[in-house]
Design a protein around this motif. Structure first.
Motif, PDB file in Angstrom:
ATOM      1  N   GLY A 120       0.782  -1.252   0.045  1.00  0.00           N
ATOM      2  CA  GLY A 120      -0.024  -0.004  -0.042  1.00  0.00           C
ATOM      3  C   GLY A 120       0.875   1.193  -0.017  1.00  0.00           C
ATOM      4  O   GLY A 120       0.425   2.232  -0.729  1.00  0.00           O
ATOM      5  N   LEU A 121       1.991   1.285   0.765  1.00  0.00           N
ATOM      6  CA  LEU A 121       2.695   2.319   0.792  1.00  0.00           C
ATOM      7  C   LEU A 121       3.480   2.608  -0.662  1.00  0.00           C
ATOM      8  O   LEU A 121       3.644   3.936  -1.075  1.00  0.00           O
ATOM      9  CB  LEU A 121       3.729   2.402   1.834  1.00  0.00           C
ATOM     10  N   SER A 122       3.687   1.363  -1.396  1.00  0.00           N
ATOM     11  CA  SER A 122       4.432   1.749  -2.426  1.00  0.00           C
ATOM     12  C   SER A 122       3.432   1.777  -3.754  1.00  0.00           C
ATOM     13  O   SER A 122       3.954   2.035  -4.919  1.00  0.00           O
ATOM     14  CB  SER A 122       5.228   0.409  -2.751  1.00  0.00           C
ATOM     15  N   THR A 123       2.133   1.817  -3.462  1.00  0.00           N
ATOM     16  CA  THR A 123       1.300   2.032  -4.577  1.00  0.00           C
ATOM     17  C   THR A 123       0.942   3.766  -4.611  1.00  0.00           C
ATOM     18  O   THR A 123       0.676   4.384  -3.517  1.00  0.00           O
ATOM     19  CB  THR A 123       0.030   1.429  -4.317  1.00  0.00           C
ATOM     20  N   PRO A 124       0.913   4.257  -5.630  1.00  0.00           N
ATOM     21  CA  PRO A 124       0.759   5.829  -5.793  1.00  0.00           C
ATOM     22  C   PRO A 124      -0.700   6.179  -5.383  1.00  0.00           C
ATOM     23  O   PRO A 124      -1.574   5.409  -5.734  1.00  0.00           O
ATOM     24  CB  PRO A 124       0.985   6.225  -7.195  1.00  0.00           C
ATOM     25  N   TYR A 125      -0.859   7.420  -4.802  1.00  0.00           N
ATOM     26  CA  TYR A 125      -2.104   7.628  -4.467  1.00  0.00           C
ATOM     27  C   TYR A 125      -2.535   8.584  -5.628  1.00  0.00           C
ATOM     28  O   TYR A 125      -1.788   9.409  -6.268  1.00  0.00           O
ATOM     29  CB  TYR A 125      -2.173   8.817  -3.305  1.00  0.00           C
ATOM     30  N   GLN A 126      -3.902   8.428  -5.977  1.00  0.00           N
ATOM     31  CA  GLN A 126      -4.357   9.069  -7.307  1.00  0.00           C
ATOM     32  C   GLN A 126      -5.181  10.428  -6.789  1.00  0.00           C
ATOM     33  O   GLN A 126      -6.006  10.339  -6.217  1.00  0.00           O
ATOM     34  CB  GLN A 126      -5.035   8.160  -8.125  1.00  0.00           C
ATOM     35  N   MET A 127      -4.766  11.568  -7.615  1.00  0.00           N
ATOM     36  CA  MET A 127      -5.553  12.705  -7.408  1.00  0.00           C
ATOM     37  C   MET A 127      -6.543  12.870  -8.285  1.00  0.00           C
ATOM     38  O   MET A 127      -6.442  12.773  -9.547  1.00  0.00           O
ATOM     39  CB  MET A 127      -4.371  13.704  -7.276  1.00  0.00           C
ATOM     40  N   THR A 128      -7.659  13.456  -7.912  1.00  0.00           N
ATOM     41  CA  THR A 128      -8.875  13.699  -8.965  1.00  0.00           C
ATOM     42  C   THR A 128      -9.561  14.976  -8.407  1.00  0.00           C
ATOM     43  O   THR A 128      -9.256  15.436  -6.910  1.00  0.00           O
ATOM     44  CB  THR A 128      -9.769  12.752  -9.008  1.00  0.00           C
ATOM     45  N   THR A 129     -10.530  15.566  -8.780  1.00  0.00           N
ATOM     46  CA  THR A 129     -11.102  16.701  -8.373  1.00  0.00           C
ATOM     47  C   THR A 129     -12.199  16.313  -7.565  1.00  0.00           C
ATOM     48  O   THR A 129     -12.979  15.106  -7.862  1.00  0.00           O
ATOM     49  CB  THR A 129     -11.847  17.441  -9.802  1.00  0.00           C
ATOM     50  N   THR A 130     -12.496  17.157  -6.630  1.00  0.00           N
ATOM     51  CA  THR A 130     -13.409  16.775  -5.685  1.00  0.00           C
ATOM     52  C   THR A 130     -15.071  17.210  -6.246  1.00  0.00           C
ATOM     53  O   THR A 130     -15.959  16.236  -6.102  1.00  0.00           O
ATOM     54  CB  THR A 130     -13.556  17.313  -4.380  1.00  0.00           C
ATOM     55  N   ASP A 131     -15.081  17.802  -6.993  1.00  0.00           N
ATOM     56  CA  ASP A 131     -16.339  18.597  -8.054  1.00  0.00           C
ATOM     57  C   ASP A 131     -15.763  18.834  -9.343  1.00  0.00           C
ATOM     58  O   ASP A 131     -15.286  19.611  -9.673  1.00  0.00           O
ATOM     59  CB  ASP A 131     -16.888  19.557  -7.213  1.00  0.00           C
ATOM     60  N   SER A 132     -16.423  18.037 -10.006  1.00  0.00           N
ATOM     61  CA  SER A 132     -16.071  18.154 -11.647  1.00  0.00           C
ATOM     62  C   SER A 132     -16.419  19.478 -12.108  1.00  0.00           C
ATOM     63  O   SER A 132     -15.871  19.819 -13.276  1.00  0.00           O
ATOM     64  CB  SER A 132     -16.470  17.022 -12.330  1.00  0.00           C
ATOM     65  N   LYS A 158      13.067   0.916  16.137  1.00  0.00           N
ATOM     66  CA  LYS A 158      13.605   1.732  15.071  1.00  0.00           C
ATOM     67  C   LYS A 158      12.414   2.434  14.225  1.00  0.00           C
ATOM     68  O   LYS A 158      11.472   1.734  13.827  1.00  0.00           O
ATOM     69  CB  LYS A 158      14.172   0.567  14.187  1.00  0.00           C
ATOM     70  N   LEU A 159      12.907   3.683  13.817  1.00  0.00           N
ATOM     71  CA  LEU A 159      11.857   4.314  13.255  1.00  0.00           C
ATOM     72  C   LEU A 159      12.277   4.912  12.096  1.00  0.00           C
ATOM     73  O   LEU A 159      13.580   5.489  11.933  1.00  0.00           O
ATOM     74  CB  LEU A 159      11.532   5.753  14.217  1.00  0.00           C
ATOM     75  N   THR A 160      11.654   4.494  10.939  1.00  0.00           N
ATOM     76  CA  THR A 160      11.947   5.187   9.340  1.00  0.00           C
ATOM     77  C   THR A 160      10.999   5.684   8.890  1.00  0.00           C
ATOM     78  O   THR A 160       9.614   5.638   9.311  1.00  0.00           O
ATOM     79  CB  THR A 160      12.551   4.117   8.377  1.00  0.00           C
ATOM     80  N   LEU A 161      11.253   6.392   7.630  1.00  0.00           N
ATOM     81  CA  LEU A 161      10.220   7.158   6.940  1.00  0.00           C
ATOM     82  C   LEU A 161      10.071   6.570   5.808  1.00  0.00           C
ATOM     83  O   LEU A 161      10.862   5.949   4.990  1.00  0.00           O
ATOM     84  CB  LEU A 161      10.484   8.572   6.897  1.00  0.00           C
ATOM     85  N   TYR A 162       8.663   6.830   4.982  1.00  0.00           N
ATOM     86  CA  TYR A 162       8.584   6.405   3.652  1.00  0.00           C
ATOM     87  C   TYR A 162       7.434   7.455   3.333  1.00  0.00           C
ATOM     88  O   TYR A 162       6.210   7.562   3.644  1.00  0.00           O
ATOM     89  CB  TYR A 162       8.100   4.934   3.493  1.00  0.00           C
ATOM     90  N   ASP A 163       7.712   8.284   2.143  1.00  0.00           N
ATOM     91  CA  ASP A 163       6.590   9.111   1.505  1.00  0.00           C
ATOM     92  C   ASP A 163       6.116   8.575   0.105  1.00  0.00           C
ATOM     93  O   ASP A 163       6.528   8.596  -0.763  1.00  0.00           O
ATOM     94  CB  ASP A 163       7.261  10.631   1.135  1.00  0.00           C
ATOM     95  N   PRO A 164       4.799   8.022   0.162  1.00  0.00           N
ATOM     96  CA  PRO A 164       4.120   7.580  -0.946  1.00  0.00           C
ATOM     97  C   PRO A 164       4.008   8.597  -1.828  1.00  0.00           C
ATOM     98  O   PRO A 164       3.891   9.853  -1.481  1.00  0.00           O
ATOM     99  CB  PRO A 164       2.707   7.231  -0.257  1.00  0.00           C
ATOM    100  N   LEU A 165       4.093   8.348  -3.072  1.00  0.00           N
ATOM    101  CA  LEU A 165       3.922   9.276  -4.225  1.00  0.00           C
ATOM    102  C   LEU A 165       2.506   9.625  -4.554  1.00  0.00           C
ATOM    103  O   LEU A 165       1.344   8.783  -4.285  1.00  0.00           O
ATOM    104  CB  LEU A 165       4.324   8.581  -5.538  1.00  0.00           C
ATOM    105  N   VAL A 166       2.056  10.875  -4.887  1.00  0.00           N
ATOM    106  CA  VAL A 166       0.690  11.259  -5.358  1.00  0.00           C
ATOM    107  C   VAL A 166       0.936  11.614  -7.037  1.00  0.00           C
ATOM    108  O   VAL A 166       1.867  12.183  -7.516  1.00  0.00           O
ATOM    109  CB  VAL A 166       0.544  12.479  -4.630  1.00  0.00           C
ATOM    110  N   LEU A 167       0.191  10.971  -7.723  1.00  0.00           N
ATOM    111  CA  LEU A 167       0.044  11.398  -9.250  1.00  0.00           C
ATOM    112  C   LEU A 167      -1.460  11.517  -9.579  1.00  0.00           C
ATOM    113  O   LEU A 167      -2.422  11.380  -8.721  1.00  0.00           O
ATOM    114  CB  LEU A 167       0.670  10.312  -9.835  1.00  0.00           C
ATOM    115  N   ASP A 168      -1.530  11.989 -10.788  1.00  0.00           N
ATOM    116  CA  ASP A 168      -2.905  12.259 -11.468  1.00  0.00           C
ATOM    117  C   ASP A 168      -3.684  10.841 -11.460  1.00  0.00           C
ATOM    118  O   ASP A 168      -2.935   9.882 -12.044  1.00  0.00           O
ATOM    119  CB  ASP A 168      -3.093  13.160 -12.696  1.00  0.00           C
TER     120      ASP A 168
END
Length: 535
Positions: A120-132, A158-168
């Motif tokens: 799930g972390l490695s899967t990009p988040y998808q951006m879309t409009t809230t109101d078309s 042990k604490l590490t970070l990971y920033d998932p990607l956002v794309l259209d």
């Protein structure tokens, strides 16, 4: 143009300026050509002009108690990697009719299935409009960029970070995301930031990913605005237990150049009206709108023709601008999305503040614009926000979320914004996060505090704004002074709450929400005022 449209144009200018300034302020393996930043700013400007915005060259002056505008000037009131599809078109590109579509200030992120897992972390988040009907949303538009920041905590500390990607939505990343590593039994959490107004998070189609991630971005339909989190309360509970057991070590703050402890995100000298919002994650973008994580593989695949997308956040302001100016260093940990390089983050900042911030401690108050419900104070919503940033529930200890106390500490206490004025020479030597707001770090922070006085409704508690700004003809703050605030603070009326306040020891139930947040303080805080909401 309308005052709200004018404020949006200023917001876009701020975001573009910040992107360039952030790179000047911190060492980065990625070089951003100035022409690329200018090109992205030009795309945004095209969309804004199409929306009816024109440059406003009316000089703005100031006087005691805040900015004074000339007469006649408006007053601001199971998911897999996406399949191959055409690259997105940046906002502002002409539509078939020849008229560019103005960008929306409200966008939605689609949360992948099992967002707290390695997949799930490695899967990009998808951006879309809230109101078309309100215009498009594109991640590469810096005024609309959304960001996701993750933290992974093992049972042995042990604490590490990971920033998932956002794309259209419906597009491919410019480079494949790095694979996240989540050890067995680790606790994972996510935090979200947004450069627009209202960010909604929703489950991927056919999934219950919000429930899987224990995600929240508000209370019963009233979203926070730019902030959301997934599983944050459980993460902080685990982290605090490990800290008390001595298995997770938090570095000391150190001493700043002004002889005081280095500030944290809960220090009244550096907070604003909506503290602890947004994140430090950053991405790369190509001119065609495709995005990628900031790592060596992405740089090699994308070349030099990239733009750095950054979240104009309280956390980045502290870590990249304030702390280095004061001779301080933020707490960093390896980030798996950035080749394991040490990076700062929202959860690290909050944990360090929890351990080391001396009184008075700034905690999200009831008059925080992001925690209002229909413009009314809400203990339940404020507690939800606090749970997402490791802060005690209202009523735990001596803190009751009182707005009058918050305003007084911010403007009257010498450990509040007055610290910045006392150390003016030090802060003035630091770079401004936004040259369109202030000429240096000192004038930027003075302008930010000035706006916070209004956005927190501090006058309603009997205080007078003590800050006087001097602005040039372009509205840029060039100097600032402060006098002692007058008036006796009033006690905040009891907040309205749909449900009883959660106890200090039990994390509150955090239902996912989808409806946009109402205007804060009775108005949309975008542009001139909205810039400081981000920071």
């Amino acid at each position: 143009m309308s005052s709200s449209a004018q404020r949006r144009s200023l917001s876009g200018r701020s975001a573009s300026a910040f992107t360039a300034t952030a790179h000047r302020a911190r060492t980065s393996p990625v070089t951003i050509p100035g022409r690329v930043v200018a090109a992205l700013a030009g795309l945004l400007a095209l969309a804004l002009v199409t929306a009816g915005c024109q440059p406003n060259g009316i000089p703005i002056q100031s006087g005691p108690g805040g900015t004074v505008r000339p007469s006649g000037t408006p007053t601001p009131s199971g998911t897999s990697t996406p399949t191959s599809t055409p690259s997105p078109t940046p906002s502002g590109t002409p539509s078939p009719s020849g008229t560019p579509s103005p960008p929306s200030t409200n966008c939605t992120l689609i949360v992948p299935v099992n967002p707290l897992s390695a997949a799930g972390l490695s899967t990009p988040y998808q951006m879309t409009t809230t109101d078309s009907t309100a215009g498009p949303c594109h991640e590469a538009n810096i005024a609309q960029s959304a960001f996701v920041q993750g933290a992974i905590l093992t049972q042995d500390g042990k604490l590490t970070l990971y920033d998932p990607l956002v794309l259209d939505a419906g597009t491919q990343p410019a480079a494949p995301p790095a694979m996240a590593q989540v050890p067995q039994g680790a606790t994972v959490a996510l935090w979200f930031g947004f450069n627009g107004d209202n960010l909604t998070i929703r489950s991927a189609d056919g999934t219950n990913s919000l429930a899987q991630g224990n995600c929240v971005n508000g209370l019963n339909g009233s979203i926070f605005g730019q902030f959301a989190d997934c599983n944050a309360a459980a993460f902080f509970q685990s982290a605090n237990t490990l800290i008390r057991a001595g298995r997770l070590q938090v570095p000391p703050l150190g001493q700043a150049k002004d002889g005081l402890p280095c500030p944290t995100v809960r220090d009244f000298s550096v907070i604003d009206q909506d503290q602890s919002d947004n994140v430090t994650a950053q991405y790369l973008a190509l001119p065609n709108g495709q995005t990628a994580q900031r790592n060596a593989a992405a740089v090699a695949a994308m070349g030099n023709n990239t733009v750095d997308l950054a979240n104009a956040s309280d956390n980045l302001l502290l870590d990249v601008f304030i702390l280095p100016t004061l001779g301080c260093t933020p707490w960093t940990q390896p980030n798996g999305a950035n080749d394991g390089q040490a990076r700062s983050s929202l959860p690290l900042n909050e944990l360090q503040a929890m351990v080391s911030q001396a009184a008075p401690v700034a905690l999200v108050p009831l008059n925080n614009p992001m925690t209002l419900v229909n413009n009314n104070q809400s203990a339940a919503k404020t507690n939800l926000y606090r749970a997402g940033v490791d802060q005690p529930q209202i009523g735990a200890g001596a803190d009751n979320g009182d707005g009058a106390t918050y305003c007084t500490n911010l403007f009257n206490d010498p450990r509040g914004i007055r610290r910045v004025f006392t150390g003016q020479a030090i802060f003035a030597a630091g770079p401004s996060p936004d040259q369109a707001t202030g000429t240096n770090l000192f004038t930027f922070l003075a302008a930010r505090a000035n706006e916070s006085f209004d956005n927190l409704s501090c006058a309603s508690y009997g205080l007078t704004n003590p800050i006087t700004l001097t602005l040039d003809g372009n509205g840029v703050v060039t100097a600032a002074t402060i006098m002692r605030a007058t008036g006796v603070p009033a006690t905040t009326p009891p907040p309205t709450a749909a449900t009883a306040s959660p106890t200090a020891t039990t994390p509150p139930t955090r239902p996912p929400t989808t409806r946009p947040a109402p205007p804060r303080n009775g108005r949309h805080q975008v542009g001139m005022r909205g810039r400081f909401r981000n920071w």
